[in-house]
Design an enzyme around this catalytic site. Structure first.
Site, PDB file in Angstrom:
ATOM      1  N   PHE A  95       0.810  -1.221   0.000  1.00 48.62           N
ATOM      2  CA  PHE A  95       0.000   0.000   0.000  1.00 48.62           C
ATOM      3  C   PHE A  95       0.842   1.269   0.000  1.00 48.62           C
ATOM      4  O   PHE A  95       0.301   2.363  -0.122  1.00 48.62           O
ATOM      5  CB  PHE A  95      -1.033   0.006   1.136  1.00 48.62           C
ATOM      6  CG  PHE A  95      -0.485   0.086   2.524  1.00 48.62           C
ATOM      7  CD1 PHE A  95      -0.042   1.287   3.044  1.00 48.62           C
ATOM      8  CD2 PHE A  95      -0.440  -1.041   3.332  1.00 48.62           C
ATOM      9  CE1 PHE A  95       0.432   1.367   4.330  1.00 48.62           C
ATOM     10  CE2 PHE A  95       0.035  -0.973   4.624  1.00 48.62           C
ATOM     11  CZ  PHE A  95       0.472   0.238   5.125  1.00 48.62           C
TER      12      PHE A  95
ATOM     13  N   HIS B  25       4.881  -7.263  12.798  1.00 53.51           N
ATOM     14  CA  HIS B  25       3.620  -6.518  12.727  1.00 53.51           C
ATOM     15  C   HIS B  25       2.394  -7.409  12.898  1.00 53.51           C
ATOM     16  O   HIS B  25       1.281  -6.997  12.576  1.00 53.51           O
ATOM     17  CB  HIS B  25       3.548  -5.751  11.403  1.00 53.51           C
ATOM     18  CG  HIS B  25       4.614  -4.695  11.285  1.00 53.51           C
ATOM     19  ND1 HIS B  25       5.101  -4.239  10.078  1.00 53.51           N
ATOM     20  CD2 HIS B  25       5.287  -3.998  12.240  1.00 53.51           C
ATOM     21  CE1 HIS B  25       6.028  -3.320  10.288  1.00 53.51           C
ATOM     22  NE2 HIS B  25       6.160  -3.164  11.596  1.00 53.51           N
TER      23      HIS B  25
END
Length: 247
Positions: free
Chosen positions: A40, A126
């Site tokens: 992204f 993450h």
């Protein structure tokens, strides 16, 4: 000293892998893009989409609390690529681990593709889309359950709200995972950093713990750390790893 040719760089990389038996791989989004999962942050990534806010805003802790319906609309549409398959980079790393050469994979990705390929020691900085927990009773749910739900997913046991076990913007990384990553990186013989622009902290700062003299950066575009690397390759990571022969 003359600049190495592309072929010489690839040959040097393959020699490094062959000679090392304490390899740590540190990877980012570029490892997953070759499996069809968009990054992204890239020009062709999630910015070309139909949301009122940028991805960094939607994927923040504040936004998740303020507008969970919109968070999940984005999350299902842009973050859950459950049909993606491991590429050659994932597969070779798993084979190298099985051969006793790779000691750990440290990843910024949340897609679980390293585990799908067979890697056992994967440190997910993450988090993972495959773990989703009820905020009331902590019951775990898989990614398929979240994908198939509507609105804010509810716990099948108690009806509480479900939150993905991923690190959102404004949230801290897991201390234990970070400590393990520091341990493996600081003790590595060969550190291969692949598919990351080394722009997201604190994860990008992990390479500062490397103490060896075989730091390899594999990324299609330049990174802020190219100057300290012992070898820089502007290659497709899947195509490069496909050249590795695991004996």
């Amino acid at each position: 000293m003359a600049e190495l040719s592309r072929e010489q760089k690839i040959e040097k990389f393959l020699d490094m892998v062959e000679e090392s038996d304490n390899i740590v791989f540190f990877g980012g989004a570029g490892v997953s893009t070759e499996s069809g999962i968009p990054d992204f942050r890239s020009v062709d990534g999630l910015y070309n989409q139909e949301y009122d806010d940028p991805p960094e805003t939607i994927l923040s802790h504040t936004f998740y609390r303020r507008n969970p319906q919109e968070f999940y609309r984005f999350y299902r549409n842009k973050m859950l690529y459950l049909k993606a398959q491991p590429n050659m980079a994932h597969k070779k790393l798993a084979q190298l681990e099985q051969a006793g050469k790779v000691r750990a994979v440290v990843t910024q990705n949340i897609d679980g593709l390293h585990q799908s390929a067979g890697s056992k020691k994967v440190l997910e900085l993450h988090g993972s889309v495959h773990r989703n927990y009820c905020e009331s009773c902590r019951h775990l749910h898989d990614a398929a359950y979240v994908l198939q739900s509507e609105g804010v997913p509810r716990c099948r046991k108690c009806g509480g709200d479900i939150k993905p076990d991923v690190v959102l913007y404004e949230e801290g990384l897991d201390n234990h995972t970070m400590q393990e990553a520091v341990y493996y990186i600081s003790n590595a013989d060969l550190l291969i950093v692949g598919g990351t622009s080394l722009a997201v902290y604190p994860a990008a700062g992990l390479i500062d713990y490397y103490q060896g003299n075989k730091l390899v950066l594999v990324n299609k575009s330049a990174t802020p750390r190219d100057g300290i690397a012992d070898l820089v390759l502007s290659e497709s990571i899947g195509e490069l790893f496909e050249k590795i022969v695991v004996s």
